[in-house]
Design a protein around this motif. Structure first.
Motif, short mmCIF file in Angstrom:
data_model
loop_
_atom_site.label_atom_id
_atom_site.label_comp_id
_atom_site.label_asym_id
_atom_site.label_seq_id
_atom_site.Cartn_x
_atom_site.Cartn_y
_atom_site.Cartn_z
N ALA A 34 -3.54 3.93 -3.38
CA ALA A 34 -3.00 3.01 -4.38
C ALA A 34 -2.30 1.82 -3.72
CB ALA A 34 -2.02 3.74 -5.28
N VAL A 35 -2.35 0.70 -4.42
CA VAL A 35 -1.56 -0.47 -4.10
C VAL A 35 -0.47 -0.52 -5.16
CG1 VAL A 35 -1.53 -2.98 -3.89
CG2 VAL A 35 -3.52 -1.68 -3.09
N ILE A 36 0.79 -0.44 -4.72
CA ILE A 36 1.92 -0.26 -5.63
C ILE A 36 2.70 -1.55 -5.81
CG2 ILE A 36 4.09 1.00 -6.00
CD1 ILE A 36 1.64 2.82 -6.12
N LYS A 37 3.07 -1.84 -7.05
CA LYS A 37 4.00 -2.93 -7.35
C LYS A 37 5.34 -2.29 -7.71
CE LYS A 37 4.73 -7.12 -9.99
NZ LYS A 37 4.14 -8.07 -10.95
N LEU A 38 6.38 -2.66 -6.96
CA LEU A 38 7.69 -2.06 -7.17
C LEU A 38 8.47 -2.75 -8.28
CD1 LEU A 38 8.71 -1.53 -3.44
CD2 LEU A 38 7.82 0.17 -5.06
N ASP B 270 0.84 -1.20 0.00
CA ASP B 270 0.00 0.00 0.00
C ASP B 270 0.88 1.25 0.00
OD1 ASP B 270 -2.36 -1.47 0.05
OD2 ASP B 270 -2.53 -1.39 2.24
N LEU B 271 0.40 2.29 -0.64
CA LEU B 271 1.18 3.52 -0.82
C LEU B 271 1.58 4.18 0.49
CD1 LEU B 271 2.38 5.66 -2.72
CD2 LEU B 271 0.16 6.80 -2.66
N LYS B 272 0.67 4.32 1.44
CA LYS B 272 0.99 5.05 2.67
C LYS B 272 2.12 4.41 3.47
CE LYS B 272 -3.27 7.62 2.93
NZ LYS B 272 -4.49 7.92 3.59
N PRO B 273 2.07 3.10 3.74
CA PRO B 273 3.22 2.50 4.44
C PRO B 273 4.49 2.53 3.59
CG PRO B 273 1.43 0.89 4.20
CD PRO B 273 0.95 2.17 3.61
N LEU B 274 4.34 2.44 2.27
CA LEU B 274 5.50 2.54 1.39
C LEU B 274 6.15 3.91 1.52
CD1 LEU B 274 7.33 1.41 -0.84
CD2 LEU B 274 5.62 2.20 -2.50
#
Length: 122
Positions: free
Chosen positions: A71-75, A14-18
């Motif tokens: 957003a849910v992010i894929k790095l 998830d964007l916020k913890p990222l």
């Protein structure tokens, strides 16, 4: 230069913890985002004249919206780049990077990777 096999590429978070994890490790997202993508940069100073190095981690939204913060992010695979003033940053494999810089970059990314794993409960 790609910095592979550090456990960052293909991580989904998830964007916020990222944002929180990246900020703790001095990676800056600042204005480097759009609705579907994010880019985090870590600046490494250099004694070389007019050259600065950057570690760059990019990702894209699998769902949600970066602007809204849901957003849910894929790095993607992290990159090591060399900034040539005033021309810009080059990330190509043909670039020459000092070995101690590559080792430093890998250590920084290992710390980020460890926190991402902790977040995911791995």
């Amino acid at each position: 230069m790609k910095l592979e096999n550090l456990g960052i590429e293909d991580t989904v978070v998830d964007l916020k913890p990222l944002d929180h994890i990246m900020g703790k490790h001095a990676f800056i997202r600042a204005g480097q985002w759009d609705y579907e993508r994010v880019t985090y940069d870590y600046k490494i100073g250099s004694n070389e004249n007019n050259i600065t190095y950057y570690i760059r981690i990019q990702g894209y939204a699998l769902e949600g919206d970066v602007d809204r913060g849901n957003a849910v992010i894929k790095l993607l695979t992290p990159l090591l780049g060399k900034h040539y003033y005033p021309h810009g940053v080059e990330y190509g494999e043909e670039e020459n990077f000092p070995e101690n810089l590559v080792e430093r970059a890998n250590k920084i990314l290992e710390k980020v990777s460890d926190e991402l794993k902790e977040l995911k409960g791995e």
